[in-house]
Design an enzyme around this catalytic site. Sequence first.
Site, PDB file in Angstrom:
ATOM      1  N   LYS A 201      -7.797  -5.012  -8.947  1.00 22.28           N
ATOM      2  CA  LYS A 201      -9.160  -4.552  -9.818  1.00 22.28           C
ATOM      3  C   LYS A 201      -9.094  -4.784 -11.131  1.00 22.28           C
ATOM      4  O   LYS A 201      -9.993  -5.303 -11.719  1.00 22.28           O
ATOM      5  CB  LYS A 201      -9.109  -2.939  -9.492  1.00 22.28           C
ATOM      6  CG  LYS A 201      -9.157  -2.228  -8.020  1.00 22.28           C
ATOM      7  CD  LYS A 201     -10.597  -2.521  -7.816  1.00 22.28           C
ATOM      8  CE  LYS A 201     -11.216  -1.923  -6.646  1.00 22.28           C
ATOM      9  NZ  LYS A 201     -12.468  -2.330  -6.189  1.00 22.28           N
TER      10      LYS A 201
ATOM     11  N   SER B 261     -10.545   1.374 -10.578  1.00 22.34           N
ATOM     12  CA  SER B 261      -9.767   2.555 -10.406  1.00 22.34           C
ATOM     13  C   SER B 261      -8.772   2.978 -11.374  1.00 22.34           C
ATOM     14  O   SER B 261      -8.371   1.830 -12.283  1.00 22.34           O
ATOM     15  CB  SER B 261      -8.933   2.053  -9.080  1.00 22.34           C
ATOM     16  OG  SER B 261      -7.942   2.812  -8.810  1.00 22.34           O
TER      17      SER B 261
ATOM     18  N   TYR C  55      -3.070  -3.493  -5.552  1.00 24.48           N
ATOM     19  CA  TYR C  55      -4.565  -2.765  -5.491  1.00 24.48           C
ATOM     20  C   TYR C  55      -5.163  -2.796  -6.966  1.00 24.48           C
ATOM     21  O   TYR C  55      -6.146  -3.162  -7.524  1.00 24.48           O
ATOM     22  CB  TYR C  55      -4.709  -1.395  -4.766  1.00 24.48           C
ATOM     23  CG  TYR C  55      -5.903  -0.603  -5.039  1.00 24.48           C
ATOM     24  CD1 TYR C  55      -7.091  -1.062  -4.259  1.00 24.48           C
ATOM     25  CD2 TYR C  55      -5.973   0.439  -5.867  1.00 24.48           C
ATOM     26  CE1 TYR C  55      -8.286  -0.473  -4.412  1.00 24.48           C
ATOM     27  CE2 TYR C  55      -7.500   1.093  -5.904  1.00 24.48           C
ATOM     28  CZ  TYR C  55      -8.446   0.415  -5.249  1.00 24.48           C
ATOM     29  OH  TYR C  55      -9.593   1.102  -5.145  1.00 24.48           O
TER      30      TYR C  55
END
Length: 320
Positions: free
Chosen positions: A152, A124, A148
């Site tokens: 990742k 992402s 998040y």
Amino acid sequence: MHIVITGAAGFLGQRLVTRLLERGRLDDQTIRRLTLLDQIEAPVPDADGVEIVAQALDVTVPGALDEVLASGPDVIYHLAAVVSSAAEADLDLGMRVNFDATRALIEGCRQHELAATRLLMASSVAAYGGELPEVLDDMTALQPQNSYGAQKAMCELLINDYSRRGLVDGRVLRLPTIVIRPGRPNAAASSFASSILREPLNGEDAVCPVPTDLEMFVMSPGKVVEALIHGAEVPGERWAPFRAFMLPGITVSVAEMLETLREVAGDAAVARVRHEPDARVTAIVSSWPARFDTAKARRLGFEGDGNFREIIEAFVDERP
């Protein structure tokens, strides 16, 4: 060819299944088997000549993937994830799904000696953050500003190292914000970027929680799916020295999104968007960079959308 997809019940997973079946081949090999994994059983489309197995599976359970990996898949698409706001709200959940399960997957590939298996993970734009140059490239250091993005980024490093060691043929695509997503808003911080377009186009009201001068790096679902397929076909050695990079999205402000909506659907559509600031959403999304030099992706043959109007028109054309 045997292809495994985690997160196969999600909108991106379902689109990927449909497109793979339409093609029938990957890297000049006929697709013979698809294994679809998710927390709930993924829809199984009709497909002559392709064995499709859908399984409800919690990838966070130790050993959950052993049976699938023992079958020796040729390609694994790892799309299973907890989205940005949910990962920020629940650190333990985000770590279990976004990091621990990914580590278990690549370690499982090592244990089952799947060095030739192509493992493609969706990362992402959230992996970036902090003080950044105006335009980023694939060598810009990752400084995620939320859990998040951190999860990742850690997965990217592991996949790169296991690939360097020849334990798996890992590939990571950093996805821009995907618009326009179908369905209803979800827990992703970027969910509004689809809803402020999708709902008005469907004659419904929507809420914009961020300033209109906020810029985002975006890509249509169709182009993302094509990138996932192309990513499995590019030879692994061409991904070196680091096996992660940003896909070629386009930079657009929220104001430009709404103006394009006006051009396509008129003033009445834009009038359905209410502006209600949300500091939490704004803090997350504004930490994501919006301008990239995606030379590596284009050099490897990945293609983006031409402009934002094309993204809206593609959504309109796909509606029932």
